[in-house]
Design an enzyme around this catalytic site. Structure first.
Site, PDB file in Angstrom:
ATOM      1  N   LYS A   1      -3.924  -4.565 -10.017  1.00 34.26           N
ATOM      2  CA  LYS A   1      -2.714  -4.375  -9.234  1.00 34.26           C
ATOM      3  C   LYS A   1      -1.514  -4.843 -10.060  1.00 34.26           C
ATOM      4  O   LYS A   1      -1.638  -5.736 -10.906  1.00 34.26           O
ATOM      5  CB  LYS A   1      -2.759  -5.149  -7.908  1.00 34.26           C
TER       6      LYS A   1
ATOM      7  N   TYR B   1       0.846  -1.191   0.000  1.00 30.91           N
ATOM      8  CA  TYR B   1       0.000   0.000   0.000  1.00 30.91           C
ATOM      9  C   TYR B   1       0.887   1.248   0.000  1.00 30.91           C
ATOM     10  O   TYR B   1       1.927   1.275   0.667  1.00 30.91           O
ATOM     11  CB  TYR B   1      -0.891   0.037   1.243  1.00 30.91           C
TER      12      TYR B   1
ATOM     13  N   HIS C   1      -5.983   1.866  -1.213  1.00 35.12           N
ATOM     14  CA  HIS C   1      -6.023   0.527  -1.779  1.00 35.12           C
ATOM     15  C   HIS C   1      -4.601   0.083  -2.104  1.00 35.12           C
ATOM     16  O   HIS C   1      -3.703   0.903  -2.308  1.00 35.12           O
ATOM     17  CB  HIS C   1      -6.872   0.496  -3.058  1.00 35.12           C
TER      18      HIS C   1
END
Length: 320
Positions: free
Chosen positions: A286, A247, A255
């Site tokens: 991600k 993070y 997020h």
């Protein structure tokens, strides 16, 4: 010439409020500053590091160690939406606290007594359970009688014989009532007092780290420490197929941007596994990071200096 009393009262009240505010600000600043000799008391359940004290949790949060709450709330023990103490730490989080002299593994002296003291403690515990069982049996019997008496009072005007049957049950309740042992409520200790000694005694009583550090743990810890030193926050990424979720700030506000996968420099990974983790990272929006710590000999640094970590990013792109 005297001023207006109302103006004087306003000025006095405003000045007093400013003094109170300054005092509160000073107090809050002093409370937020961690004590220099404070140590985080890390308890272990097997190989799992746990924190029980709220003060320890706040101190860990202030240094970027988040952990995960795994305990139940005292007022709502059967729900799992909101969890409470203890706070479960990753092995890497606990090692970082131990390395920075912030945390210490607990050695509970009550567990190190002789066999006679242990047997006496067991006998006292069993006697307490037996006493609690008898008390709960009496309370359950009284509750059962109260319910039957209430039903009898409600059926006094009824024409059937159900009232007589219930009255017979009430009379025979003392001999027929059985309270099962598994139904007994048992008081569970959901907190550990830990050390209340001075820092010197606490350091003396602390135990060696109970978890052996193998090559896999060393690799993960090198990556965790390097990313934490860069200002990132990390949590477990087991459900995403990686080692850590990375993070940019506190996980309560941001997020995760990366999925960190820790591998050694000489480790071989099948191509299908790389494609799978890259595709998974793309689906959850991600970036996958392949993190490989370099050995000290490869970096050319002194033996006392840890090696750097090499990061390789993976992103899935559609085939044309």
């Amino acid at each position: 010439m005297d001023g207006d009393p109302a103006e004087m009262n306003i000025s006095q009240s405003s000045s007093s409020s400013i003094e109170v505010k300054d005092d509160m600000d000073t107090r809050s600043e002093s409370e937020n500053q961690p004590a220099g000799d404070a140590l985080v008391d890390i308890s272990f359940c097997g190989s799992t590091p746990l924190l029980w004290k709220v003060s320890d949790m706040k101190r860990c949060r202030s240094v970027g160690v988040t952990g995960a709450l795994v305990g139940s709330l005292a007022r709502q023990p059967r729900q799992n939406v909101r969890l409470g103490r203890p706070l479960e730490l990753l092995q890497e989080e606990a090692l970082l606290l131990e390395e920075t002299s912030t945390g210490v593994a607990s050695l509970h002296t009550q567990d190190c007594g002789d066999e006679e003291m242990h047997s006496e403690a067991v006998r006292q515990y069993e006697a307490g359970l037996e006493s609690s069982y008898k008390e709960q049996c009496a309370l359950a019997l009284e509750d059962k009688k109260t319910v039957l008496k209430k039903i009898i009072n409600e059926k006094e005007n009824a024409t059937d014989d159900s009232g007589n049957v219930i009255r017979d049950r009430l009379n025979a309740l003392d001999q027929a009532f059985r309270f099962p042992w598994p139904a007994m409520a048992v008081q569970l200790c959901t907190a550990r007092a830990g050390f209340s000694h001075c820092p010197e005694e606490r350091s003396f009583l602390s135990t060696d780290w109970p978890v052996p550090r193998d090559e896999r743990l060393n690799t993960r810890f090198c990556v965790y420490r390097d990313l934490r030193n860069k200002g990132f926050y990390l949590t477990s990424a087991g459900k995403f197929g990686g080692d850590f979720l990375v993070y940019p700030g506190d996980p309560l506000r941001f997020h995760a941007h990366f999925i960190a996968l820790c591998i050694s420099m000489d480790e071989e990974i099948p191509l299908c596994d790389i494609l799978a983790i890259a595709r998974l990272g793309s689906n959850v929006k991600k970036t996958v990071l392949l993190c490989s710590p370099q050995s000290r000999s490869e970096t050319g640094k002194d033996e006392s200096v840890e090696g750097d970590v090499v990061y390789s990013s993976l992103q899935w792109s559609s085939m044309v």
